[in-house]
Scaffold this motif. Structure first.
Motif, PDB file in Angstrom:
ATOM      1  N   VAL A  66       0.843  -1.177  -0.262  1.00  0.00           N
ATOM      2  CA  VAL A  66       0.084   0.064   0.049  1.00  0.00           C
ATOM      3  C   VAL A  66       0.721   1.033   0.053  1.00  0.00           C
ATOM      4  O   VAL A  66       0.562   2.107  -0.908  1.00  0.00           O
ATOM      5  CB  VAL A  66      -0.845   0.134   1.233  1.00  0.00           C
ATOM      6  N   LEU A  67       1.910   1.147   0.718  1.00  0.00           N
ATOM      7  CA  LEU A  67       2.795   2.381   0.911  1.00  0.00           C
ATOM      8  C   LEU A  67       3.445   2.690  -0.366  1.00  0.00           C
ATOM      9  O   LEU A  67       3.403   3.711  -0.805  1.00  0.00           O
ATOM     10  CB  LEU A  67       3.737   2.259   2.035  1.00  0.00           C
ATOM     11  N   ILE A  68       3.992   1.725  -1.244  1.00  0.00           N
ATOM     12  CA  ILE A  68       4.649   1.860  -2.159  1.00  0.00           C
ATOM     13  C   ILE A  68       3.610   2.220  -3.351  1.00  0.00           C
ATOM     14  O   ILE A  68       3.686   3.262  -4.264  1.00  0.00           O
ATOM     15  CB  ILE A  68       5.447   0.764  -2.691  1.00  0.00           C
ATOM     16  N   PHE A  78       0.400   5.129  -2.045  1.00  0.00           N
ATOM     17  CA  PHE A  78       0.918   6.448  -1.590  1.00  0.00           C
ATOM     18  C   PHE A  78       2.108   6.889  -2.174  1.00  0.00           C
ATOM     19  O   PHE A  78       2.220   8.213  -2.451  1.00  0.00           O
ATOM     20  CB  PHE A  78       1.024   6.576  -0.113  1.00  0.00           C
ATOM     21  N   GLY A  79       3.052   6.132  -2.834  1.00  0.00           N
ATOM     22  CA  GLY A  79       4.106   6.382  -3.554  1.00  0.00           C
ATOM     23  C   GLY A  79       3.942   6.487  -4.982  1.00  0.00           C
ATOM     24  O   GLY A  79       4.072   7.761  -5.663  1.00  0.00           O
ATOM     25  N   LEU A  80       3.208   5.669  -5.630  1.00  0.00           N
ATOM     26  CA  LEU A  80       3.037   5.829  -7.146  1.00  0.00           C
ATOM     27  C   LEU A  80       1.717   5.945  -7.539  1.00  0.00           C
ATOM     28  O   LEU A  80       1.559   6.397  -8.608  1.00  0.00           O
ATOM     29  CB  LEU A  80       3.449   4.218  -7.816  1.00  0.00           C
ATOM     30  N   TYR A  81       0.759   5.770  -6.365  1.00  0.00           N
ATOM     31  CA  TYR A  81      -0.634   6.070  -6.950  1.00  0.00           C
ATOM     32  C   TYR A  81      -1.134   5.220  -8.107  1.00  0.00           C
ATOM     33  O   TYR A  81      -1.851   5.726  -8.926  1.00  0.00           O
ATOM     34  CB  TYR A  81      -0.817   7.795  -7.272  1.00  0.00           C
ATOM     35  N   PRO A 120      -5.928   2.475  -1.855  1.00  0.00           N
ATOM     36  CA  PRO A 120      -5.020   1.742  -0.631  1.00  0.00           C
ATOM     37  C   PRO A 120      -6.223   0.536   0.180  1.00  0.00           C
ATOM     38  O   PRO A 120      -5.608  -0.277   0.682  1.00  0.00           O
ATOM     39  CB  PRO A 120      -5.134   2.605   0.253  1.00  0.00           C
ATOM     40  N   ALA A 121      -7.549   0.570  -0.168  1.00  0.00           N
ATOM     41  CA  ALA A 121      -8.524  -0.202   0.250  1.00  0.00           C
ATOM     42  C   ALA A 121      -9.779  -0.284  -0.410  1.00  0.00           C
ATOM     43  O   ALA A 121     -10.000   0.586  -1.245  1.00  0.00           O
ATOM     44  CB  ALA A 121      -8.499  -0.131   1.870  1.00  0.00           C
ATOM     45  N   ARG A 122     -10.642  -1.197   0.116  1.00  0.00           N
ATOM     46  CA  ARG A 122     -12.004  -1.335  -0.159  1.00  0.00           C
ATOM     47  C   ARG A 122     -12.075  -1.940  -1.701  1.00  0.00           C
ATOM     48  O   ARG A 122     -11.315  -1.741  -2.580  1.00  0.00           O
ATOM     49  CB  ARG A 122     -12.574   0.066  -0.351  1.00  0.00           C
ATOM     50  N   TRP A 123     -13.348  -2.677  -2.052  1.00  0.00           N
ATOM     51  CA  TRP A 123     -13.743  -3.366  -3.106  1.00  0.00           C
ATOM     52  C   TRP A 123     -14.281  -2.309  -3.956  1.00  0.00           C
ATOM     53  O   TRP A 123     -14.778  -1.234  -3.626  1.00  0.00           O
ATOM     54  CB  TRP A 123     -14.906  -4.140  -2.634  1.00  0.00           C
ATOM     55  N   VAL A 176      -6.745  -6.005   5.961  1.00  0.00           N
ATOM     56  CA  VAL A 176      -5.869  -4.745   5.596  1.00  0.00           C
ATOM     57  C   VAL A 176      -6.513  -4.005   4.413  1.00  0.00           C
ATOM     58  O   VAL A 176      -6.624  -2.763   4.259  1.00  0.00           O
ATOM     59  CB  VAL A 176      -4.764  -5.342   5.299  1.00  0.00           C
ATOM     60  N   PHE A 177      -7.412  -4.781   3.728  1.00  0.00           N
ATOM     61  CA  PHE A 177      -7.840  -3.773   2.352  1.00  0.00           C
ATOM     62  C   PHE A 177      -9.399  -3.824   2.566  1.00  0.00           C
ATOM     63  O   PHE A 177      -9.912  -3.241   1.538  1.00  0.00           O
ATOM     64  CB  PHE A 177      -7.609  -4.822   1.257  1.00  0.00           C
TER      65      PHE A 177
END
Lengths: 305, 678
Positions: free
Chosen positions: A151-153, A156-159, A163-166, A251-252
């Motif tokens: 998620v971080l990479i 938030f890094g590469l967009y 990050p989460a949810r269906w 997590v997701f």
């Protein structure tokens, strides 16, 4: 073969009922109940609840009522999610878990089989060492570390991904990768070990002596024997994946069955626990049967009477 | 020193990862806002509401995540005010309260409609309340409404006694003549019955009833030969005087009752849908609602989408077109969604401790205000040594609660039973009564101000006085006599609970020389263990107020079978509370309640720990949304501000910062009641 399958299918039902009975007993032993919360209920309200759900009856009556409903395939309504039947909850959330689970397993198979086979063929090469070290990493890196790291990479890094949810194809990429890592690693190691053993066996030497080219030896003869450990691993692994994987779902934030199962236990939601346990036990037994049948096709030495 | 040269591919990969990590960190460090911040294209609020709602029937669940969803879908007589949670007009445009605060007359607006277009009448309220108390509804929150006359008797399936053609009353037992109470509002036959002397009620179950009668000879004699008539829905103190006028009659004065009426239990439920579809009435295809929003789409465990209801009586003043509620519970996941700009706000208590230091830098977004919620350690007073009030007091004084709050980062220390800073008028009463008590007891102002503060010296002395001498040695203090093998700090398994318990454990070890073992258990296992007083020593207890009145905290230790979980019962305390609630002057009542609180703090059945904080985030473009003491948000005030100049700034002052749009909307709403009050 057919009689073997029928025998195995027939045993599934009583086994599932046994599992349900044991689970029911365990829930009854566990302290606490579904309706208790931080705030105390007035005695009248508690009495009304116990009456409505038959908790004021002796245990054998309750057990009998539960069993007679289950035999008819009716697990009743969830105690926590009022007005929703257990069958409906399982039916609604299985597709989410199954999508993620099957995709993750296919990805794991693709990576694991390829890497494992090449590693076995090029034993002690740089590829062997690096792929097996990666596999070791995959095995030892838990989902709850890998997931947030991805998620971080990628979120938030590469967009690249949410990050989460269906919602949409892009939303399942990260969970599928997270989930597949550990399975890919395991399959790679199983394949490598299996292939190493098979490549040294007599029938491979015979095949080579017949003058077959290396590719045919590998694909027609070696792989069939080499992946038997992977096949036996696949049964329980797929069943577990279909039933949902709590960590990845958490997590997701995915609406899969795994999280619902864990919560049903924490909520003491008896019908839902029993429904999912029965469903899971049947699933595992069916997959094990499928694995046993597959053995017969993969290895001519295995025959069922 | 020689270094191995990284291979090109590997170094490129490493570079990409680090660059991406770096950009992630840098963007958050430099930006004014936390993560991506741009208003959604449509007038939609995307809100993380916590756990999946148990059901969409407002009368059943007791959780806050559900409460917030119900505030969008259903309305009641009154609504929570956006800033202070005090009752404001809703379907009732105004109301009158009897001088004894035991009867309420509500005047309903004539344009209120259900989402199916059917008009809302007083009969709908009568139906809803009767249904809420009906035993077969099994509402877990029904107890909140027990102040309504005969509601608890109906809910508990009790019976009246009819003898010689009339119902027996209290007067038949103790001979006190019934007082003639004048009618409040129209004098109806039903109201006369309710105003009359209290009828006797007995257990409905025959076995329980004979036991009840066996224990009271006078009662048994009076009942002899009577006929038992079950208490029915029609008997409870709710009456539709006409289509637009509703009267609620209470069993006794309850000054807090109006504030309670915004609770989900008292919101309207649709008779037409419930009778047509039974338990399946809450499904999207069947449901009928009455709030500012109606259901658009419901995918359990994924999202619940509500849209503005054109039938809603105040639809013109609903600013959002849609609200999307996401049921997400994992705290880091919620933070990720917020940071990625996928949600605009989320529920309270949600920023994890490890994120707080970073998040609190975003002064336009982070909302950290005191909540009507507190944490205590109950002490089991039924088992020695905690039956000794000196021991209980020693453990309170031996704990530095300021340090505990600093350690928790977001909480405030709690020094009494009722959290300070939530009820300003009550805080004043506490100060006034405190000053009187100080003079009565002849204590200096300095000593009085510090009476409940951390004082390790005094704590050690109290323990020594109680027969557990604390001795000083090289390595600190020790208290060899104290039975630490029997007691423990018990709490339900949770990372925060554990860190609090460890902190307190180390404090007591350092200050009192007593190492209290920790004991943790799963929540549903913990509840009966705590409630049936099986624990010895300390057990964690968290309490959120149900309504905006200190009584919601003080009533925890009220009655023999109270919720406090300490085995505390004190008839004097009960009487103090009863007397206070019978007092009609609100200031005087608060003073009487404050006196009761001081009395309770002298008994000290618990160690007060902390006042919770709201601890949530909202994007600066979300306006009209306030961190009130229960994070209960009346959604029709919320709007998306597209002009960046008008975005919320420095939300520490959010309550003081004027918002003309919100204030006009609020004053227009409250005008009807103000006019009626004149």
């Amino acid at each position: 073969m057919l009689s073997f399958i029928i025998r195995r299918l027939l045993i599934i039902i009583p086994m599932a009922l046994l599992v349900v009975t044991l689970t029911w007993g365990l829930i009854r032993i566990a302290p606490g109940n579904f309706y208790s919360g931080e705030k105390k209920l007035p005695a009248a309200v508690e009495a009304n609840i116990r009456k409505k759900y038959g908790l004021d009856q002796p245990w054998y009556t309750q057990y009998g009522m539960m069993m007679s409903n289950i035999v008819r395939g009716d697990f009743g309504d969830s105690l926590k999610y009022q007005g929703q039947s257990v069958n409906e909850i399982i039916k609604r959330h299985l597709p989410y878990s199954a999508t993620i689970g099957i995709l993750a397993y296919l990805l794991a198979l693709a990576i694991g089989l390829t890497a494992g086979t090449i590693a076995a063929l090029k034993q002690n090469s740089a590829f062997d060492y690096s792929s097996m070290s990666l596999a070791m990493l995959g095995l030892s890196l838990p989902n709850f570390v890998l997931g947030p790291l991805l998620v971080l990479i990628f979120a938030f890094g590469l967009y690249w991904f949410p990050p989460a949810r269906w919602g949409g194809v892009s939303s399942i990429v990260l969970p599928v990768i997270t989930l597949s890592a550990i399975y890919a690693a395991y399959i790679a190691r199983l394949t490598r070990a299996g292939m190493l053993e098979v490549m040294r066996s007599d029938y491979i030497r015979t095949a080579r002596a017949k003058g077959l080219d290396e590719m045919t030896v590998l694909l027609r003869h070696a792989l069939r024997g080499g992946i038997i450990p992977v096949v036996s691993f696949t049964g329980p692994a797929l069943a577990a994946l279909l039933a949902g994987t709590v960590v990845v779902e958490k997590v997701f934030a995915l609406p899969g069955l795994g999280d619902i199962f864990i919560k049903s236990v924490l909520n003491r939601d008896e019908p839902l626990i029993l429904g999912i346990v029965a469903f899971l036990s049947i699933l595992i037994m069916l997959f094990n049967l499928a694995v046993d049948i597959a053995y017969g096709f993969l290895d001519p030495r295995i025959r069922y009477e | 020193m020689a270094k191995t040269r990284p291979k090109p591919l590997r170094s490129a990969l490493i570079a990409v990862i680090f660059a991406s990590l770096l950009t992630g960190c840098m963007s958050s460090a430099k930006s004014k806002y936390f993560g991506r911040t741009s208003p959604p294209a449509e007038n939609v609020l995307r809100y993380v509401s916590g756990s999946e709602p148990e059901t969409l029937d407002p009368q059943l669940p007791d959780g806050q995540p559900e409460a917030r969803i119900f505030m969008a879908l259903y309305e009641g007589l009154v609504e929570y005010g956006p800033k202070d949670q005090q009752p404001i007009p809703s379907i009732a445009k105004s109301w009158e309260i009897s001088s004894k605060v035991d009867e309420f007359i509500f005047h309903l607006r004539d344009n209120a409609k259900w989402s199916d277009g059917k008009p809302i009448t007083a009969q709908d309220f009568v139906y809803s309340l009767r249904r809420g108390f009906a035993p077969e509804t099994i509402s877990r929150t029904a107890g909140l409404g027990y102040a309504i006359k005969y509601s608890s008797e109906f809910n508990g399936e009790k019976v009246f006694v009819k003898k010689n053609g009339r119902f027996l009353t209290a007067a038949d037992i103790d001979g006190t003549p019934a007082k003639d109470v004048p009618a409040f509002g129209p004098d109806t036959e039903f109201n006369r019955t309710l105003r009359g002397p209290d009828r006797i009620t007995l257990e409905g179950d025959e076995k329980k009833r004979s036991k009840e009668l066996e224990s009271d000879a006078k009662l048994k004699a009076a009942v002899e030969g009577g006929e038992f008539v079950p208490v029915k829905a029609e008997d409870i103190g709710v009456e539709a005087i006409d289509d637009r006028t509703l009267r609620i009659s209470l069993r006794q004065s309850a000054p807090y009752f109006l504030g309670l009426l915004a609770h989900q239990f008292f919101r309207l439920v649709p008779r037409q849908a419930i009778e047509a579809h039974g338990k399946e009435w809450t499904r999207p295809a069947n449901i009928v609602t009455c709030g500012a929003f109606r259901i658009k789409e419901y995918r359990p465990y994924d999202k619940l989408v509500v849209e503005r209801d054109p039938n809603y009586w105040d639809a013109a003043n609903v600013h959002l077109d849609r609200i999307e509620f996401y049921p997400v519970e994992e705290l880091s996941t919620i933070m990720n969604l917020y940071k990625a700009g996928s949600v605009d706000a989320f529920l309270n208590h949600t920023v994890p401790t490890s994120w707080i230091d970073e998040v609190r830098q975003y002064k336009d977004e982070y909302l950290n205000f005191p909540e009507a919620a507190t944490a205590y350690y109950s002490m089991n007073m039924t088992k020695a040594p905690f039956s000794d009030s000196k021991v209980r007091r020693a453990f309170m004084l031996g704990l530095d609660r300021q340090a505990l709050s600093d350690f928790r980062k977001i909480t405030k220390p709690l020094f009494g039973k009722v959290p300070s800073g939530i009820y300003p008028e009550y805080d004043k009463a506490v100060e006034k009564v405190g000053e009187e008590l100080r003079k009565e007891r002849g204590v200096t102002p300095e000593t009085w101000a510090k009476r409940n503060d951390f004082d390790a010296e005094a704590a050690r002395k109290l323990l020594t006085d109680a027969g557990f001498p604390v001795v000083k040695s090289d390595s600190g203090y020790s208290c060899p006599n104290f039975p630490t093998d029997r007691i423990s700090i018990t709490f339900n398994t949770n990372e925060n609970n554990r860190s609090v318990a460890e902190f307190i454990q180390s404090q007591w070890k350092q200050n009192l020389g007593i190492t209290v073992p920790l004991k943790t258990m799963e929540f549903k296992t913990y509840l009966p263990y705590f409630k049936s007083l099986q624990y010895e020593g300390f057990a964690q207890f968290l309490w959120s107020g149900d309504y905006m009145d200190p009584y919601t905290f003080l009533s925890l230790q009220y009655g023999k079978d109270n919720e406090g979980g300490a085995g505390f019962y004190d008839a004097k305390y009960d009487k103090m509370l009863n007397d206070a609630n019978a007092e009609l002057d609100p200031d005087k009542r608060y003073e009487m309640l404050a006196r009761a609180e001081f009395y309770l703090m002298d008994q000290l059945p618990f160690v007060p720990l902390t006042i919770n904080a709201t601890n949530w985030l909202k994007k600066p473009y979300v306006k009209g949304m306030y961190p009130n003491p229960g994070t209960l948000i009346p959604w029709k005030f919320v709007y998306i501000e597209r002009d960046q100049a008008k975005w919320d700034k420095d939300v520490e002052n959010i309550f003081k910062t004027p918002d003309p749009q919100m204030e006009k909307q609020l004053s227009d709403l409250t005008a009807t009641q103000k006019a009626a009050a004149k």
